[in-house]
Design a protein around this motif. Sequence first.
Motif, short mmCIF file in Angstrom:
data_model
loop_
_atom_site.label_atom_id
_atom_site.label_comp_id
_atom_site.label_asym_id
_atom_site.label_seq_id
_atom_site.Cartn_x
_atom_site.Cartn_y
_atom_site.Cartn_z
N GLU A 173 9.21 -7.42 -53.61
CA GLU A 173 9.74 -7.40 -52.25
C GLU A 173 11.26 -7.63 -52.18
N LEU A 174 11.95 -7.50 -53.31
CA LEU A 174 13.41 -7.66 -53.28
C LEU A 174 14.03 -6.55 -52.43
N SER A 175 15.04 -6.94 -51.65
CA SER A 175 15.70 -5.99 -50.75
C SER A 175 16.91 -5.35 -51.42
N PHE A 176 16.91 -4.02 -51.48
CA PHE A 176 18.05 -3.29 -52.05
C PHE A 176 19.32 -3.57 -51.25
N LEU A 177 19.21 -3.57 -49.93
CA LEU A 177 20.38 -3.75 -49.07
C LEU A 177 21.02 -5.12 -49.27
N THR A 178 20.19 -6.16 -49.38
CA THR A 178 20.73 -7.51 -49.59
C THR A 178 21.50 -7.60 -50.90
N PHE A 179 20.93 -7.08 -51.98
CA PHE A 179 21.60 -7.19 -53.27
C PHE A 179 22.79 -6.25 -53.38
N PHE A 180 22.75 -5.13 -52.65
CA PHE A 180 23.92 -4.25 -52.62
C PHE A 180 25.09 -4.96 -51.94
N MET A 181 24.81 -5.66 -50.83
CA MET A 181 25.86 -6.40 -50.13
C MET A 181 26.35 -7.58 -50.97
N ASN A 182 25.43 -8.25 -51.70
CA ASN A 182 25.83 -9.32 -52.61
C ASN A 182 26.79 -8.80 -53.68
N PHE A 183 26.44 -7.65 -54.24
CA PHE A 183 27.24 -7.03 -55.31
C PHE A 183 28.63 -6.63 -54.78
N ALA A 184 28.65 -5.94 -53.64
CA ALA A 184 29.92 -5.51 -53.05
C ALA A 184 30.77 -6.71 -52.66
N GLY A 185 30.12 -7.75 -52.09
CA GLY A 185 30.85 -8.94 -51.69
C GLY A 185 31.48 -9.66 -52.87
N SER A 186 30.78 -9.69 -54.00
CA SER A 186 31.33 -10.34 -55.20
C SER A 186 32.57 -9.60 -55.71
N ILE A 187 32.53 -8.27 -55.65
CA ILE A 187 33.69 -7.48 -56.08
C ILE A 187 34.89 -7.77 -55.18
N VAL A 188 34.64 -7.79 -53.86
CA VAL A 188 35.73 -8.07 -52.92
C VAL A 188 36.29 -9.47 -53.16
N ARG A 189 35.42 -10.43 -53.44
CA ARG A 189 35.86 -11.81 -53.64
C ARG A 189 36.69 -11.97 -54.92
#
Length: 235
Positions: A173-189
């Motif tokens: 039940e892992l959400s693709f959208l949640t982990f995509f935003m986590n990944f993109a957010g880490s790059i921005v940070r």
Amino acid sequence: MEYLGIDLSCAMGSLRNGEFPEKDCLLPLISKLLGYILVAASITVKLPQIMKIVHHKSVRGLSVVAFELEVVGYTISLAYCLHKGLPFSAFGEMAFLLIQALILVACIYYYSQPVPMTTWFRALLYCAVAPTVLAGQINPTLFDALYASQHAIFLFARLPQIWKNFRNKSTGELSFLTFFMNFAGSIVRVFTSIQENAPVSILTGFALGVFTNGTILSQILMYQKAAAAKEKKAN
């Protein structure tokens, strides 16, 4: 000319003269803007995961310990950034992520009935210790050690989930959208941390986030594609 800690005088001065802002002027401005955009976007990062669990009434494939460790990591990271007096644009999303992570763990507990006593013990221990850590009412040396350990905490928060995905050849039940935003957010940070001259320890944490979130994101894509191909073949 400054709004929300964003100095616009340099860029506006260049534009008024009909010139494009220089790199040294533009990069800090972009960093600040990205920081605030990330803070705003963080309000919804974990909602897709929460909604997916509630909709399916299932936590299949999710590692409880992984999400518990994530809460601990967010708590330490938020407390440290507050203690160091970093600008809100540099860490604001941590507050929103912590709130959502707590709701997410509560959902996992609810749909994992019966919850073992050891799990309740961990939850009570967190509730007892977290307020003290967030208030910064601990020895400064211990505080630095805690923050140093939070990189390992975030790493070990992802490793059980990565291993579970690999073992099951499924991301449940892992959400693709949640982990995509986590990944993109880490790059921005990573970018904003460099521009804000944040401590190396903070930059290292975000770099680890890029690696671990990227790994889980690739697993979601790989295993969902394999499952779709298998279902198509069966039909």
